[in-house]
Every structure is written in structure tokens, then in C-alpha cells.
Scaffold this motif. Structure first.
Motif, PDB file in Angstrom:
ATOM      1  N   CYS A 177       0.856  -1.189   0.000  1.00 37.87           N
ATOM      2  CA  CYS A 177       0.000   0.000   0.000  1.00 37.87           C
ATOM      3  C   CYS A 177       0.887   1.232   0.000  1.00 37.87           C
ATOM      4  O   CYS A 177       1.289   1.717   1.051  1.00 37.87           O
ATOM      5  N   ASN A 178       1.176   1.752  -1.183  1.00 32.85           N
ATOM      6  CA  ASN A 178       2.076   2.884  -1.306  1.00 32.85           C
ATOM      7  C   ASN A 178       1.456   4.191  -0.837  1.00 32.85           C
ATOM      8  O   ASN A 178       2.165   5.126  -0.469  1.00 32.85           O
ATOM      9  N   ASP A 179       0.122   4.274  -0.873  1.00 32.75           N
ATOM     10  CA  ASP A 179      -0.530   5.533  -0.496  1.00 32.75           C
ATOM     11  C   ASP A 179      -1.307   5.407   0.802  1.00 32.75           C
ATOM     12  O   ASP A 179      -2.249   6.143   1.051  1.00 32.75           O
ATOM     13  N   CYS A 180      -0.888   4.448   1.674  1.00 29.21           N
ATOM     14  CA  CYS A 180      -1.638   4.225   2.910  1.00 29.21           C
ATOM     15  C   CYS A 180      -1.679   5.477   3.787  1.00 29.21           C
ATOM     16  O   CYS A 180      -2.713   5.811   4.362  1.00 29.21           O
ATOM     17  N   GLY A 181      -0.524   6.170   3.895  1.00 29.36           N
ATOM     18  CA  GLY A 181      -0.487   7.361   4.732  1.00 29.36           C
ATOM     19  C   GLY A 181      -1.469   8.408   4.247  1.00 29.36           C
ATOM     20  O   GLY A 181      -2.217   8.985   5.033  1.00 29.36           O
ATOM     21  N   HIS A 182      -1.478   8.650   2.941  1.00 29.28           N
ATOM     22  CA  HIS A 182      -2.411   9.634   2.369  1.00 29.28           C
ATOM     23  C   HIS A 182      -3.852   9.182   2.563  1.00 29.28           C
ATOM     24  O   HIS A 182      -4.721   9.982   2.895  1.00 29.28           O
ATOM     25  N   ARG A 183      -4.107   7.883   2.380  1.00 30.34           N
ATOM     26  CA  ARG A 183      -5.465   7.365   2.520  1.00 30.34           C
ATOM     27  C   ARG A 183      -5.965   7.502   3.948  1.00 30.34           C
ATOM     28  O   ARG A 183      -7.094   7.905   4.190  1.00 30.34           O
ATOM     29  N   VAL A 184      -5.087   7.188   4.922  1.00 31.26           N
ATOM     30  CA  VAL A 184      -5.479   7.302   6.327  1.00 31.26           C
ATOM     31  C   VAL A 184      -5.787   8.752   6.678  1.00 31.26           C
ATOM     32  O   VAL A 184      -6.773   9.056   7.341  1.00 31.26           O
ATOM     33  N   GLN A 185      -4.924   9.685   6.207  1.00 31.17           N
ATOM     34  CA  GLN A 185      -5.169  11.092   6.475  1.00 31.17           C
ATOM     35  C   GLN A 185      -6.484  11.541   5.876  1.00 31.17           C
ATOM     36  O   GLN A 185      -7.254  12.302   6.482  1.00 31.17           O
ATOM     37  N   SER A 186      -6.778  11.070   4.664  1.00 30.04           N
ATOM     38  CA  SER A 186      -8.028  11.423   4.007  1.00 30.04           C
ATOM     39  C   SER A 186      -9.226  10.900   4.785  1.00 30.04           C
ATOM     40  O   SER A 186     -10.227  11.596   4.967  1.00 30.04           O
ATOM     41  N   GLU A 187      -9.120   9.640   5.264  1.00 27.47           N
ATOM     42  CA  GLU A 187     -10.218   9.044   6.030  1.00 27.47           C
ATOM     43  C   GLU A 187     -10.430   9.786   7.344  1.00 27.47           C
ATOM     44  O   GLU A 187     -11.566  10.054   7.746  1.00 27.47           O
ATOM     45  N   ILE A 188      -9.325  10.155   8.019  1.00 26.90           N
ATOM     46  CA  ILE A 188      -9.444  10.884   9.277  1.00 26.90           C
ATOM     47  C   ILE A 188     -10.104  12.236   9.045  1.00 26.90           C
ATOM     48  O   ILE A 188     -10.996  12.647   9.791  1.00 26.90           O
ATOM     49  N   GLY A 189      -9.679  12.924   7.978  1.00 28.22           N
ATOM     50  CA  GLY A 189     -10.272  14.221   7.655  1.00 28.22           C
ATOM     51  C   GLY A 189     -11.758  14.106   7.387  1.00 28.22           C
ATOM     52  O   GLY A 189     -12.553  14.932   7.829  1.00 28.22           O
ATOM     53  N   SER A 190     -12.149  13.057   6.673  1.00 30.04           N
ATOM     54  CA  SER A 190     -13.565  12.836   6.366  1.00 30.04           C
ATOM     55  C   SER A 190     -14.369  12.566   7.627  1.00 30.04           C
ATOM     56  O   SER A 190     -15.467  13.107   7.810  1.00 30.04           O
ATOM     57  N   VAL A 191     -13.822  11.746   8.528  1.00 31.66           N
ATOM     58  CA  VAL A 191     -14.524  11.426   9.767  1.00 31.66           C
ATOM     59  C   VAL A 191     -14.651  12.666  10.655  1.00 31.66           C
ATOM     60  O   VAL A 191     -15.712  12.931  11.229  1.00 31.66           O
ATOM     61  N   LEU A 192     -13.580  13.453  10.760  1.00 29.60           N
ATOM     62  CA  LEU A 192     -13.643  14.658  11.588  1.00 29.60           C
ATOM     63  C   LEU A 192     -14.690  15.628  11.060  1.00 29.60           C
ATOM     64  O   LEU A 192     -15.426  16.253  11.832  1.00 29.60           O
ATOM     65  N   TRP A 193     -14.742  15.777   9.741  1.00 29.97           N
ATOM     66  CA  TRP A 193     -15.750  16.651   9.156  1.00 29.97           C
ATOM     67  C   TRP A 193     -17.153  16.160   9.498  1.00 29.97           C
ATOM     68  O   TRP A 193     -18.037  16.953   9.829  1.00 29.97           O
ATOM     69  N   LYS A 194     -17.353  14.856   9.459  1.00 28.08           N
ATOM     70  CA  LYS A 194     -18.685  14.333   9.751  1.00 28.08           C
ATOM     71  C   LYS A 194     -19.027  14.443  11.233  1.00 28.08           C
ATOM     72  O   LYS A 194     -20.194  14.592  11.591  1.00 28.08           O
ATOM     73  N   TYR A 195     -18.028  14.411  12.114  1.00 26.44           N
ATOM     74  CA  TYR A 195     -18.302  14.688  13.521  1.00 26.44           C
ATOM     75  C   TYR A 195     -18.717  16.150  13.702  1.00 26.44           C
ATOM     76  O   TYR A 195     -19.563  16.469  14.549  1.00 26.44           O
ATOM     77  N   PHE A 196     -18.124  17.025  12.911  1.00 27.75           N
ATOM     78  CA  PHE A 196     -18.532  18.436  12.940  1.00 27.75           C
ATOM     79  C   PHE A 196     -19.995  18.569  12.524  1.00 27.75           C
ATOM     80  O   PHE A 196     -20.782  19.265  13.182  1.00 27.75           O
ATOM     81  N   VAL A 197     -20.377  17.873  11.456  1.00 32.13           N
ATOM     82  CA  VAL A 197     -21.769  17.903  10.992  1.00 32.13           C
ATOM     83  C   VAL A 197     -22.700  17.282  12.038  1.00 32.13           C
ATOM     84  O   VAL A 197     -23.803  17.787  12.285  1.00 32.13           O
ATOM     85  N   LEU A 198     -22.242  16.195  12.689  1.00 34.64           N
ATOM     86  CA  LEU A 198     -23.048  15.576  13.742  1.00 34.64           C
ATOM     87  C   LEU A 198     -23.299  16.550  14.893  1.00 34.64           C
ATOM     88  O   LEU A 198     -24.379  16.574  15.481  1.00 34.64           O
ATOM     89  N   GLY A 199     -22.286  17.360  15.207  1.00 34.70           N
ATOM     90  CA  GLY A 199     -22.451  18.363  16.257  1.00 34.70           C
ATOM     91  C   GLY A 199     -23.517  19.380  15.895  1.00 34.70           C
ATOM     92  O   GLY A 199     -24.354  19.751  16.726  1.00 34.70           O
ATOM     93  N   ILE A 200     -23.512  19.831  14.643  1.00 38.01           N
ATOM     94  CA  ILE A 200     -24.534  20.773  14.172  1.00 38.01           C
ATOM     95  C   ILE A 200     -25.911  20.136  14.263  1.00 38.01           C
ATOM     96  O   ILE A 200     -26.867  20.733  14.778  1.00 38.01           O
ATOM     97  N   GLU A 201     -26.021  18.911  13.762  1.00 38.36           N
ATOM     98  CA  GLU A 201     -27.317  18.234  13.770  1.00 38.36           C
ATOM     99  C   GLU A 201     -27.809  17.997  15.191  1.00 38.36           C
ATOM    100  O   GLU A 201     -29.006  18.117  15.474  1.00 38.36           O
ATOM    101  N   HIS A 202     -26.880  17.682  16.096  1.00 34.29           N
ATOM    102  CA  HIS A 202     -27.304  17.383  17.465  1.00 34.29           C
ATOM    103  C   HIS A 202     -27.930  18.603  18.133  1.00 34.29           C
ATOM    104  O   HIS A 202     -28.943  18.477  18.834  1.00 34.29           O
ATOM    105  N   ILE A 203     -27.358  19.786  17.925  1.00 33.08           N
ATOM    106  CA  ILE A 203     -27.936  20.976  18.550  1.00 33.08           C
ATOM    107  C   ILE A 203     -29.232  21.369  17.845  1.00 33.08           C
ATOM    108  O   ILE A 203     -30.185  21.830  18.467  1.00 33.08           O
ATOM    109  N   LEU A 204     -29.312  21.150  16.541  1.00 34.30           N
ATOM    110  CA  LEU A 204     -30.516  21.538  15.805  1.00 34.30           C
ATOM    111  C   LEU A 204     -31.704  20.634  16.099  1.00 34.30           C
ATOM    112  O   LEU A 204     -32.854  21.076  16.027  1.00 34.30           O
ATOM    113  N   ILE A 205     -31.460  19.369  16.412  1.00 34.02           N
ATOM    114  CA  ILE A 205     -32.577  18.486  16.768  1.00 34.02           C
ATOM    115  C   ILE A 205     -32.699  18.316  18.281  1.00 34.02           C
ATOM    116  O   ILE A 205     -33.590  17.636  18.757  1.00 34.02           O
TER     117      ILE A 205
END
Length: 367
Positions: A177-205
Motif C-alpha cells: 500500500c504505497n498511499d496508505c499514509g495519504h489514505r489514512v489522512q483522508s479518512e481521518i479528515g472525512s470522519v472529523l468533518w462528519k463529527y462536525f456535521v453531527l455536532g450541528i445536527e445534534h444541537i438543531l434536533i
């Protein structure tokens, strides 16, 4: 109905109706927790009962009960198998429904399904296809947690991310896996963004948190007063959110959920007798500690990963603040404009009475 009563109802509908109606059902949240051992997958699935009522509420009381589920096991299994699939080596695994239990997670009533899937050989890679409730609830999300020995994977399933492939470390060889580091960083970034969205949704509902905010700022006569109140709330709930979510302190979620409407009742009563917000920020800070424990309870249901704990906590909290500011930016200018009228005080008392009744009803429900 006079103007003051109409405006009181309108304000409550504005903060609850606009947020809750827009997000409550369409943004239902579930949990998908997979534990992989050898050739077996134990899958704990939680779905909001609102996503199940149409098909499985046999007595039509808008509430699922444990007594309704056993007689519908075949139909429920068919429902799950139709839109939830796990493939290993391009072969769909047979799903077995072990148990169903109506429960409440973070004030959300739903059903926990215990599922078991078995492959022919030890599982080195799997593909998840999740399409359970998007047709009726397009903003539905399901927090995905996968454990296999020391391996941990975290993601969030939504309408734009229904299919996920997971490869377990034992299946990878050095250099494969030559791009594992980049892939992991991308996955972490995606998850963090979705936790941000979850925070917005939690206060709105989170109608209880929203009603608390409304109660707090009703008394504010200047933007500066409202800013002090909101800042105190933010700092206070951030403290207990981090302390509870990181297990620094232990609290009973049942009592926290009961204390939250009690804080709303107190503020509503105080609004009827106090005319200035000079010390409201101090009381807000104290009560904000309780609400932070409630936020932590919501976040705990996602099974926060130890490897990315601080990032997940931070982005969820930032999402809560963003959602809070969205509501206040809509609400505060309107309230400050209404303050110009001589009858504002009477309208505020009427609004506080309505808020008290709602909060007291929630308190009785949660005791």
C-alpha cells in the motif's frame, strides 16, 4: 388570541419548529458496531424508531414496544437483509437476527438489533453496503465502528457513503500500500468533518438545548448581554463535554437527561421575576455544565476511538457551537427588535410560561 400570545407561540415555533421539523426525522442517527473475530461478524445495529414505525408499529400508537417485535421477526429480517449487506470475497454473507430490543440512546427511542454473519474462512477484507432508511430519511447517518482484535476502524455512513471496503492489517504485506499514509489522512479528515456535521445536527434536533438557549436570551436587552450568556454556556458545556467523554468524571445519563429540563424550568421561572441579565451569564455557566454532560452522552454513543479522541471531541464541539450560532443569529435580531415595543415584557412572561410547561412535561417523562 391577542398579539402577545401569538408572538409567544411564534417564537417557540420558530426555534423548535424551524430546527426540529427540518431535521428531526430526516436527520435520524443510528449506530453500526461490528466486532470481527475470525470468520464471524457480530453486528450491533441501532435505528431510530421513527424509521421503523410505518412498517412495524402494529398498534399504531406511534411508539414501538418490545411486545410488537417478536411476531414480526420474519418481516424485520427481510427488511434488514434487503438494504444491509456485507460481502466477503464478493460473496454476500447470510445474516442471522439474534435479538431485538427497544431502548433509548441519548433521548432517542429506537431498536437495537443484534446480528451475526459468518464467512467460510477468516475474514481479511469486507465490503459493507448500507442503504436502510435513506429513501424516507435522506439525511440519516449511521456511525460505523469496526473492531477486529487491536484493529479499529471508524467512519460515518450516509446517503453519499453507502459502500465501504475495510481491509484488516493482517491481509496487508509490506509495500502493498504505497498511499496508505495519504489514505489514512483522508479518512481521518472525512470522519472529523462528519463529527462536525453531527455536532450541528445534534444541537438543531436537540429541542431541550434549544429551548434552554431561548429561555436564556429572552431577557437580554443588548447584543453584549446575549454574547456573555452564550459565551458562558459554550465554555461551561465544553468543559464537562471533555471531562465526561474522556472518562475523567462519571455521571448517570438518566439523571443528566432529567436535570436538563429542570434547568429550563428554573430559567423560565426566573424570567418572570427578573428584568435584567446582569448575572445571567453566571447561572448559565453553572447550568451549562449539566448540558455539556448531555452532549457527552450523545457523543459517547458513537464509541469514540482512543486514537482520534481529541480530534473527534473538538470537531463535534465546534459543530455544536456552529449550530448554536446559526439559531442565535436568526433569533437574536428578532428578539432585540421586539424589545422596542412596550408590551415585550408581558410577551416574554407568556413565552416563559409556555416554556416552563413544556420543560416540566419533559422532566416528568424522564424521571
Amino acid at each position: 388570541m391577542n398579539l402577545r400570545t401569538f408572538l409567544s407561540l411564534f417564537i417557540i415555533v420558530l426555534i423548535l419548529g424551524t430546527a426540529t421539523t427540518s431535521f428531526a426525522h430526516s436527520s435520524s442517527m443510528g449506530y453500526s458496531k461490528l466486532n470481527v473475530k475470525g470468520n464471524q461478524i457480530d453486528y450491533e445495529l441501532f435505528l431510530d424508531q421513527r424509521d421503523l414505525l410505518v412498517q412495524f408499529d402494529t398498534n399504531k400508537n406511534d411508539n414501538l414496544e418490545n411486545e410488537e417485535l417478536p411476531s414480526q421477526k420474519d418481516g424485520i429480517e427481510s427488511f434488514l437483509q434487503k438494504e444491509l449487506r456485507i460481502d466477503v470475497d464478493s460473496k454476500p454473507l447470510t445474516m442471522e437476527l439474534l435479538s431485538m430490543d427497544v431502548t433509548t440512546k441519548d433521548s432517542t427511542r429506537g431498536v437495537v438489533f443484534q446480528l451475526r454473519l459468518t464467512a467460510d474462512e477468516a475474514i481479511e477484507q469486507l465490503n459493507i453496503h448500507y442503504n436502510l432508511v435513506f429513501e424516507d430519511a435522506p439525511a440519516h447517518t449511521s456511525v460505523l465502528l469496526v473492531h477486529s482484535g487491536k484493529f479499529f476502524y471508524e467512519d460515518i455512513l450516509d446517503i453519499n457513503r453507502k459502500d465501504i471496503q475495510i481491509t484488516f492489517p493482517a491481509a496487508e504485506t509490506p509495500g502493498s500500500c504505497n498511499d496508505c499514509g495519504h489514505r489514512v489522512q483522508s479518512e481521518i479528515g472525512s470522519v472529523l468533518w462528519k463529527y462536525f456535521v453531527l455536532g450541528i445536527e445534534h444541537i438543531l434536533i436537540g429541542y431541550d438545548h434549544l429551548l434552554f438557549l431561548l429561555s436564556l436570551v429572552l431577557i437580554a436587552s443588548r447584543f453584549k448581554d446575549a454574547l456573555k450568556i452564550v459565551t458562558a454556556f459554550t465554555i461551561a458545556h465544553s468543559i464537562t463535554l471533555f471531562l465526561v467523554a474522556t472518562d475523567r468524571i462519571q455521571v448517570s445519563s438518566h439523571w443528566v437527561e432529567a436535570l436538563i429540563p429542570l434547568t429550563i424550568c428554573y430559567v423560565a421561572v426566573e424570567n418572570m421575576f427578573v428584568q435584567k441579565a446582569k448575572w445571567r451569564w453566571l447561572m448559565t455557566a453553572i447550568f451549562g455544565l449539566i448540558h455539556g454532560m448531555g452532549f457527552a452522552g450523545a457523543l459517547a454513543e458513537t464509541g469514540l476511538p482512543k486514537s482520534n479522541l481529541i480530534g473527534s471531541l473538538l470537531t463535534f464541539n465546534l459543530g455544536v457551537e456552529a449550530g448554536q450560532l446559526m439559531i442565535l443569529c436568526l433569533l437574536l435580531p428578532f428578539l432585540l427588535w421586539l424589545r422596542r415595543f412596550p408590551w415585550y415584557r408581558k410577551m416574554m412572561i407568556s413565552t416563559s410560561c409556555l416554556i416552563f410547561v413544556l420543560a416540566f412535561y419533559w422532566l416528568i417523562q424522564r424521571l
